[in-house]
Design a protein around this motif. Structure first.
Motif, PDB file in Angstrom:
ATOM      1  N   UNK A  73      -1.744   0.109  -2.105  1.00 53.55           N
ATOM      2  CA  UNK A  73      -1.099   0.755  -3.244  1.00 53.55           C
ATOM      3  C   UNK A  73       0.298   1.275  -2.919  1.00 53.55           C
ATOM      4  N   UNK A  74       0.494   1.751  -1.687  1.00 52.09           N
ATOM      5  CA  UNK A  74       1.801   2.299  -1.325  1.00 52.09           C
ATOM      6  C   UNK A  74       2.884   1.240  -1.308  1.00 52.09           C
ATOM      7  N   UNK A  75       2.569   0.061  -0.796  1.00 55.29           N
ATOM      8  CA  UNK A  75       3.535  -1.030  -0.779  1.00 55.29           C
ATOM      9  C   UNK A  75       3.959  -1.371  -2.208  1.00 55.29           C
ATOM     10  N   UNK A  76       2.971  -1.476  -3.095  1.00 56.01           N
ATOM     11  CA  UNK A  76       3.267  -1.817  -4.485  1.00 56.01           C
ATOM     12  C   UNK A  76       4.070  -0.712  -5.166  1.00 56.01           C
ATOM     13  N   UNK A  77       3.756   0.537  -4.859  1.00 60.05           N
ATOM     14  CA  UNK A  77       4.473   1.654  -5.477  1.00 60.05           C
ATOM     15  C   UNK A  77       5.956   1.605  -5.146  1.00 60.05           C
ATOM     16  N   UNK A 124      -0.155  10.774  -0.273  1.00 68.33           N
ATOM     17  CA  UNK A 124       0.920  10.769  -1.260  1.00 68.33           C
ATOM     18  C   UNK A 124       1.648   9.445  -1.231  1.00 68.33           C
ATOM     19  N   UNK A 125       2.184   9.067  -2.363  1.00 63.37           N
ATOM     20  CA  UNK A 125       2.916   7.817  -2.577  1.00 63.37           C
ATOM     21  C   UNK A 125       1.950   6.664  -2.810  1.00 63.37           C
ATOM     22  N   UNK A 126       0.975   6.470  -1.935  1.00 66.22           N
ATOM     23  CA  UNK A 126       0.064   5.339  -2.094  1.00 66.22           C
ATOM     24  C   UNK A 126      -0.631   5.420  -3.455  1.00 66.22           C
ATOM     25  N   UNK A 127      -1.367   6.489  -3.679  1.00 64.67           N
ATOM     26  CA  UNK A 127      -2.064   6.606  -4.958  1.00 64.67           C
ATOM     27  C   UNK A 127      -1.119   6.942  -6.117  1.00 64.67           C
ATOM     28  N   UNK A 128       0.088   7.397  -5.810  1.00 62.68           N
ATOM     29  CA  UNK A 128       1.061   7.672  -6.868  1.00 62.68           C
ATOM     30  C   UNK A 128       1.509   6.410  -7.579  1.00 62.68           C
ATOM     31  N   UNK A 129       1.091   5.255  -7.084  1.00 61.12           N
ATOM     32  CA  UNK A 129       1.364   4.017  -7.808  1.00 61.12           C
ATOM     33  C   UNK A 129       0.791   4.076  -9.218  1.00 61.12           C
ATOM     34  N   UNK A 132       8.594   5.097   2.496  1.00 57.51           N
ATOM     35  CA  UNK A 132       8.875   6.008   1.392  1.00 57.51           C
ATOM     36  C   UNK A 132      10.369   6.247   1.242  1.00 57.51           C
ATOM     37  N   UNK A 133      10.997   6.732   2.300  1.00 57.76           N
ATOM     38  CA  UNK A 133      12.404   7.076   2.210  1.00 57.76           C
ATOM     39  C   UNK A 133      13.312   5.891   1.992  1.00 57.76           C
TER      40      UNK A 133
END
Length: 736
Positions: free
Chosen positions: A346-350, A403-408, A574-575
């Motif tokens: 999910x993080x990659x896609x986000x 954080x970030x991964x599920x934020x997709x 992320x950054x």
């Protein structure tokens, strides 16, 4: 109304274990056919034939979904394939993604990796009568000559096996409740690349180089004595000595084995795929590259974004990003296509979805995947790290969040809305978005004893693979996980409030209060007088792009200071996505271009100088001295760091959609010319038409040409000056 859902699941009487299973049915057509349709799905992946002709160009169908709740069936028009008299319907079924050992994918009647079929052939005659031929125990089954199949390990075909003994199919009690009509886009063979070079390695290995890393498989023609085993091993890179390197595939064997019957043959796999640039050929005495064709396989997506400029390394990088997307958009947005993973992280896609929607039309692709994500969402709103969910990489109250991964769940629907301007995207995925944001808020309140605080500090992936230390092997980076989770909590709340206004929904919680509390906590916990307490690029980047700093000028100066101090990028997944955007907000486009054009390790262009044809997972995938990074996690086809391509379109080329009038209905052309890149050209095929930007350096300034789509309105900002633009082509010359 089709009777497909009245068909019965069938399987082979014998457990064929690792072999594929073929299903057969003979149909007698005695009347003139007006139309005919095959409605079909499988527990596994299938390929269907009528009278030895393939029913569809689709491969690996019905694809990969959250199988416990969503299994797609597909309807194919087969009218022209039927003939008067006897017709044979054959369906081969391999394991596909069902090979994952997920307990809930199987039952007492059907093991998780056991092949099963359910279909109906619907024949409508010219006289108005209808025949419906469903799967039942009148069908026959046989063990396929594909005697082994596995997504990770590959496939073995025994050409000596011509006609396996057929037995009566077994009807089984297996759910139909998870069946849904096909949604998304099919997986298909897209391109064919010939072998370009034959290599004899120092170790004596026979290798073919296709010149490009792809996802797919190899078709080849050969002849060998009967019983000869020809093995094709797929891999990404040669080691520093020029030999075959497969350690980074981990447990994946990534092989295709053919057992010859002594006759000439042309073969390719049916139920698997590989990520590779090179193949090693074992067992053939004569190997000619022209006899080997790499077939590129990915989801059906229309190309929409094109970028080129005066810097050939940047052009190659942009091409690599596109190839990385093609290689990892195979029904789900995977992390990598080669090792024993290939999961919908999910993080990659986000981090990449904005860029994805520039390169290709991915509206239907993400719509389908987000439906899977919602299917995997728990009642409390928590989400898995990978979608579709498998038994590993879990989450929630008894696991850990990131954080970030599920934020997709918030990022992807919003980016699709901005790209395509369709409010229905937000409406369809609103429940997913809201449940996730509410879950984050509840975690923040729980940690703060009723006041807003960070949702999580422990666990998670942090700024994955950041590189504060040039030679580190750690993976989570130095930026505090609590800081990242708080920043994305603020982003999630702010975005949900915006979606509520767009859809006309009332806030049913005090989201504004939660947002203010989150921002206040962020400033008090992670900042002092506008400066980030933690001196990482990612910390400052998130404060800037998410509007969390109360003293923007100070935070922006801190970021620019950090970049100048290091002289390089230090961010991770992320950054990196937001870094150049933050530098633009800081008024430091020149510094952004410094980073973009850097060729030394680490940088975006460093892998290009090493011969990369896709984007690497790590900045240090290959060190300057030729050493590889840790083989446990070192993919050479990972699109996450390619997210910077969106900045190249939106800022370097200047094609920036207005989020208040999404779908490129309003565009601001605001390029950032830099004399180190004397010309830039980019275009995006939007829902309103083609938006394009071209500019070049002249003897006394710059010439610009902006194309405004017929369905858009637009303006331009060049060196701070505003211009009105008309529909069509607009030319502007600016003196230096």
């Amino acid at each position: 109304m089709i009777s497909f859902l009245q068909a019965i699941w069938i399987k082979s009487r014998a457990n064929n274990k690792d072999a594929a299973t073929d299903f057969f049915k003979t149909i007698d057509i005695k009347k003139e056919v007006k139309s005919a349709y095959l409605h079909i799905t499988a527990h596994g992946v299938f390929e269907a034939f009528i009278n030895s002709k393939r029913v569809s160009e689709d491969v690996l169908m019905p694809g990969w979904t959250s199988y416990t709740k969503r299994l797609r069936y597909i309807s194919y028009d087969v009218t022209d394939m039927l003939k008067q008299g006897e017709n044979e319907l054959k369906v081969g079924v391999g394991k596909g993604w069902f090979f994952h050992n997920v307990d809930c994918w199987g039952t007492d009647a059907l093991k998780h990796d056991e092949a099963a079929l359910m279909c109906t052939l619907e024949v409508i005659y010219s006289d108005g009568s209808v025949d419906e031929i469903p799967t039942d125990n009148s069908w026959q089954t046989a063990k396929s000559n594909i005697i082994y199949n596995n997504i990770y390990n590959g496939e073995t075909v025994d050409l000596r096996i011509k006609d396996s003994k057929k037995t009566k199919a077994v009807e089984i009690s297996y759910t139909r409740n998870h069946l849904i009509p096909f949604e998304g886009v099919p997986i298909r063979e897209q391109e064919r690349l010939q072998g370009v070079k034959l290599i004899r390695t120092p170790k004596g290995e026979t290798v073919i180089d296709f010149g490009q890393e792809i996802t797919g498989y190899v078709e080849f023609t050969a002849k060998a004595p009967k019983d000869t085993e020809i093995i094709i091993k797929h891999f990404e890179v040669l080691d520093k000595d020029g030999n075959v390197y497969t350690e980074n595939l981990r447990g994946a064997k990534a092989a295709y084995t053919v057992i010859s019957d002594g006759k000439p043959f042309t073969v390719k796999p049916s139920y698997t795929f590989y990520g590779f640039r090179y193949i090693q050929v074992i067992g053939l005495k004569s190997v000619k590259p022209e006899n080997f064709t790499a077939i590129v396989v990915h989801s059906e997506m229309k190309r929409t974004g094109y970028f080129s400029c005066a810097n050939e390394l940047l052009n190659k990088f942009a091409q690599n990003v596109v190839w990385g997307q093609k290689g990892n958009f195979l029904d789900v947005p995977t992390d990598c296509p080669q090792r024993d993973e290939r999961l919908g992280w999910t993080g990659d896609a986000a981090m990449f979805c904005r860029t994805a929607a520039i390169n290709f039309d991915v509206k239907a692709f993400f719509d389908k995947w987000l439906n899977d994500l919602e299917a995997d969402q728990l009642a409390d709103g928590s989400l898995p790290h990978v979608c579709p969910y498998i038994n590993v990489y879990w989450h929630g109250a008894n696991g850990f969040n990131s954080p970030v991964w599920e934020d997709v769940a918030v990022i992807a629907p919003w980016e699709m809305y901005v790209a395509y301007g369709d409010k229905a995207i937000l409406a369809r995925h609103y429940r997913l978005m809201k449940k996730w944001v509410d879950y984050m808020i509840n975690e923040g309140l729980r940690n703060g004893g009723g006041k807003m605080k960070h949702p999580w500090t422990d666990g998670g992936y942090g700024d994955w693979l950041s590189l504060e230390d040039l030679y580190q092997e750690e993976v989570c980076g130095e930026t505090d996980n609590g800081l990242i989770s708080t920043a994305f909590l603020a982003y999630g709340i702010k975005t949900l409030m915006r979606v509520n206004r767009i859809l006309g929904y009332e806030d049913d919680r005090d989201y504004e209060g939660f947002l203010n509390g989150t921002v206040d906590f962020f400033r008090s916990e992670y900042m002092t007088n506008g400066r980030m307490k933690q001196e990482t690029q990612t910390a400052a980047v998130l404060a800037i792009v998410f509007g969390l700093t109360d003293k923007p000028a100070v935070t922006k100066a801190q970021l620019a200071e950090n970049v100048r101090k290091h002289g390089r990028i230090t961010t991770g997944f992320v950054g990196t996505t937001y870094l150049l955007y933050a530098l633009t907000e800081a008024g430091a486009d020149e510094l952004a271009v410094d980073l973009l054009l850097r060729t030394e390790y680490p940088s975006w262009l460093y892998p290009v100088t090493k011969g990369a044809t896709t984007v690497w997972e790590r900045w240090n995938g290959i060190f300057p001295d030729g050493r590889f990074a840790n083989a446990g996690m070192n993919s050479f086809n990972h699109y996450a760091y390619g997210s910077v391509l969106s900045w190249m379109f939106r800022r370097l080329a200047g094609i920036c959609p207005d989020e208040d009038e999404p779908g490129y209905r309003k565009i601001t052309f605001s390029p950032a010319p830099d004399e180190r890149i004397p010309w830039v050209k980019a275009s995006v095929d939007t829902v309103c038409g083609e938006a394009a930007s071209y500019y070049e350096k002249t003897a006394d300034g710059w010439d610009f040409e902006f194309t405004v789509p017929a369905g858009s309105k637009a303006g331009a900002v060049i060196f701070g000056k505003k211009y009105r633009l008309k529909k069509g082509v607009n030319k502007i010359s600016v003196k230096a």
